[in-house]
Design a protein around this motif. Sequence first.
Motif, PDB file in Angstrom:
ATOM      1  N   PRO A  10      -3.830  -2.808  -7.083  1.00  0.00           N
ATOM      2  CA  PRO A  10      -2.830  -2.997  -6.026  1.00  0.00           C
ATOM      3  C   PRO A  10      -1.937  -4.226  -6.197  1.00  0.00           C
ATOM      4  O   PRO A  10      -0.718  -4.124  -6.049  1.00  0.00           O
ATOM      5  CB  PRO A  10      -3.681  -3.067  -4.756  1.00  0.00           C
ATOM      6  CG  PRO A  10      -4.828  -2.149  -5.057  1.00  0.00           C
ATOM      7  CD  PRO A  10      -5.146  -2.439  -6.509  1.00  0.00           C
ATOM      8  N   ALA A  11      -2.498  -5.381  -6.517  1.00  0.00           N
ATOM      9  CA  ALA A  11      -1.671  -6.583  -6.658  1.00  0.00           C
ATOM     10  C   ALA A  11      -0.693  -6.452  -7.823  1.00  0.00           C
ATOM     11  O   ALA A  11       0.447  -6.931  -7.735  1.00  0.00           O
ATOM     12  CB  ALA A  11      -2.543  -7.822  -6.834  1.00  0.00           C
ATOM     13  N   GLU A  84      -7.114  -1.773  -0.827  1.00  0.00           N
ATOM     14  CA  GLU A  84      -5.776  -1.211  -1.025  1.00  0.00           C
ATOM     15  C   GLU A  84      -4.699  -1.998  -0.282  1.00  0.00           C
ATOM     16  O   GLU A  84      -3.514  -1.710  -0.414  1.00  0.00           O
ATOM     17  CB  GLU A  84      -5.744   0.257  -0.600  1.00  0.00           C
ATOM     18  CG  GLU A  84      -5.972   0.476   0.874  1.00  0.00           C
ATOM     19  CD  GLU A  84      -6.042   1.940   1.274  1.00  0.00           C
ATOM     20  OE1 GLU A  84      -5.965   2.208   2.483  1.00  0.00           O
ATOM     21  OE2 GLU A  84      -6.163   2.814   0.399  1.00  0.00           O
ATOM     22  N   ASN A  85      -5.109  -2.986   0.495  1.00  0.00           N
ATOM     23  CA  ASN A  85      -4.165  -3.812   1.260  1.00  0.00           C
ATOM     24  C   ASN A  85      -3.791  -5.061   0.480  1.00  0.00           C
ATOM     25  O   ASN A  85      -4.665  -5.782  -0.001  1.00  0.00           O
ATOM     26  CB  ASN A  85      -4.785  -4.238   2.598  1.00  0.00           C
ATOM     27  CG  ASN A  85      -4.968  -3.072   3.525  1.00  0.00           C
ATOM     28  OD1 ASN A  85      -4.013  -2.598   4.119  1.00  0.00           O
ATOM     29  ND2 ASN A  85      -6.209  -2.584   3.628  1.00  0.00           N
ATOM     30  N   VAL A  86      -2.488  -5.300   0.392  1.00  0.00           N
ATOM     31  CA  VAL A  86      -1.978  -6.499  -0.267  1.00  0.00           C
ATOM     32  C   VAL A  86      -0.999  -7.162   0.703  1.00  0.00           C
ATOM     33  O   VAL A  86      -0.004  -6.552   1.099  1.00  0.00           O
ATOM     34  CB  VAL A  86      -1.249  -6.175  -1.594  1.00  0.00           C
ATOM     35  CG1 VAL A  86      -0.726  -7.442  -2.248  1.00  0.00           C
ATOM     36  CG2 VAL A  86      -2.169  -5.405  -2.540  1.00  0.00           C
ATOM     37  N   VAL A 112       0.351  -1.237   1.328  1.00  0.00           N
ATOM     38  CA  VAL A 112      -0.830  -0.417   1.095  1.00  0.00           C
ATOM     39  C   VAL A 112      -0.564   0.327  -0.202  1.00  0.00           C
ATOM     40  O   VAL A 112       0.470   0.999  -0.345  1.00  0.00           O
ATOM     41  CB  VAL A 112      -1.103   0.567   2.257  1.00  0.00           C
ATOM     42  CG1 VAL A 112      -2.315   1.436   1.943  1.00  0.00           C
ATOM     43  CG2 VAL A 112      -1.310  -0.201   3.565  1.00  0.00           C
ATOM     44  N   VAL A 113      -1.490   0.162  -1.167  1.00  0.00           N
ATOM     45  CA  VAL A 113      -1.326   0.760  -2.494  1.00  0.00           C
ATOM     46  C   VAL A 113      -2.476   1.735  -2.734  1.00  0.00           C
ATOM     47  O   VAL A 113      -3.656   1.360  -2.612  1.00  0.00           O
ATOM     48  CB  VAL A 113      -1.324  -0.333  -3.591  1.00  0.00           C
ATOM     49  CG1 VAL A 113      -1.159   0.296  -4.973  1.00  0.00           C
ATOM     50  CG2 VAL A 113      -0.225  -1.356  -3.322  1.00  0.00           C
ATOM     51  N   ARG A 120       2.789   2.365   1.696  1.00  0.00           N
ATOM     52  CA  ARG A 120       3.295   1.816   2.953  1.00  0.00           C
ATOM     53  C   ARG A 120       3.668   0.353   2.747  1.00  0.00           C
ATOM     54  O   ARG A 120       3.022  -0.371   1.994  1.00  0.00           O
ATOM     55  CB  ARG A 120       2.237   1.945   4.049  1.00  0.00           C
ATOM     56  CG  ARG A 120       2.787   1.741   5.437  1.00  0.00           C
ATOM     57  CD  ARG A 120       1.888   2.255   6.572  1.00  0.00           C
ATOM     58  NE  ARG A 120       0.466   2.072   6.430  1.00  0.00           N
ATOM     59  CZ  ARG A 120      -0.415   3.042   6.183  1.00  0.00           C
ATOM     60  NH1 ARG A 120      -0.027   4.283   6.029  1.00  0.00           N
ATOM     61  NH2 ARG A 120      -1.698   2.775   6.084  1.00  0.00           N
ATOM     62  N   PHE A 121       4.727  -0.064   3.451  1.00  0.00           N
ATOM     63  CA  PHE A 121       5.204  -1.448   3.425  1.00  0.00           C
ATOM     64  C   PHE A 121       5.633  -1.807   4.832  1.00  0.00           C
ATOM     65  O   PHE A 121       6.263  -1.001   5.523  1.00  0.00           O
ATOM     66  CB  PHE A 121       6.401  -1.578   2.484  1.00  0.00           C
ATOM     67  CG  PHE A 121       7.178  -2.861   2.648  1.00  0.00           C
ATOM     68  CD1 PHE A 121       6.816  -4.002   1.952  1.00  0.00           C
ATOM     69  CD2 PHE A 121       8.274  -2.933   3.501  1.00  0.00           C
ATOM     70  CE1 PHE A 121       7.537  -5.188   2.097  1.00  0.00           C
ATOM     71  CE2 PHE A 121       8.993  -4.109   3.655  1.00  0.00           C
ATOM     72  CZ  PHE A 121       8.620  -5.239   2.952  1.00  0.00           C
ATOM     73  N   GLU A 122       5.271  -3.022   5.259  1.00  0.00           N
ATOM     74  CA  GLU A 122       5.767  -3.536   6.529  1.00  0.00           C
ATOM     75  C   GLU A 122       6.168  -4.992   6.345  1.00  0.00           C
ATOM     76  O   GLU A 122       5.427  -5.792   5.780  1.00  0.00           O
ATOM     77  CB  GLU A 122       4.703  -3.424   7.621  1.00  0.00           C
ATOM     78  CG  GLU A 122       5.235  -3.780   8.998  1.00  0.00           C
ATOM     79  CD  GLU A 122       4.237  -3.527  10.121  1.00  0.00           C
ATOM     80  OE1 GLU A 122       4.624  -3.711  11.278  1.00  0.00           O
ATOM     81  OE2 GLU A 122       3.080  -3.167   9.832  1.00  0.00           O
TER      82      GLU A 122
END
Length: 136
Positions: A10-11, A84-86, A112-113, A120-122
Motif C-alpha cells: 500500500p505505501a 490497507e489504510n495509508v 485505501v489500497v 478510496r481517497f479522502e
Amino acid sequence: MSEFATSAAPADVVRRQYLASAAGDLEALRATLAPDVEWTEMAGFPLAGTYRTPDGVTANVMAQLGKDWTGWTAHDDAYVVDGENVVVLARYTAVNNATGKPIDVRVAHHFVVRGGLIVRFEQFVDTALVRDAMTD
C-alpha cells in the motif's frame, strides 16, 4: 524495472501516485487507481466532491489544479500505514494563477489500497487557506 515500480504494498502504491502527480504524469497516476476508485476532495475545497474512475479523477482534479495553479505539488512528508489504510501527512505548495498568491498548506490524505490499487481517497485540508490564496 525496480521492485518499487511493481510493488503492491500500500505505501509503495501511494508513493507512486505522489511521484506521478508531481511529475504531471497522469497516465502513471491513473495506473495507481482502481477502475471503481472513489476520490473525495474535502467540502470547502475548490474541487470539492467525490470523483470516480481513474479518468474522472485526473480530469476533474489533477487537470483542473494544473489550470488554476502553477507548480501545484503535494509533498508527501510522513506515512502511517495500517494494513490497507495509508495516511499521509503532507503539504500543498503552488501559486494561484489568478491572484499570484502562493500557498504552503498542511494536509492529511487517507488512502485505501487493495490489490495494488487505490480504491478510496479522502482529503483533509485547511480549505480557508486555499480559498484565501484564490481571492484578491
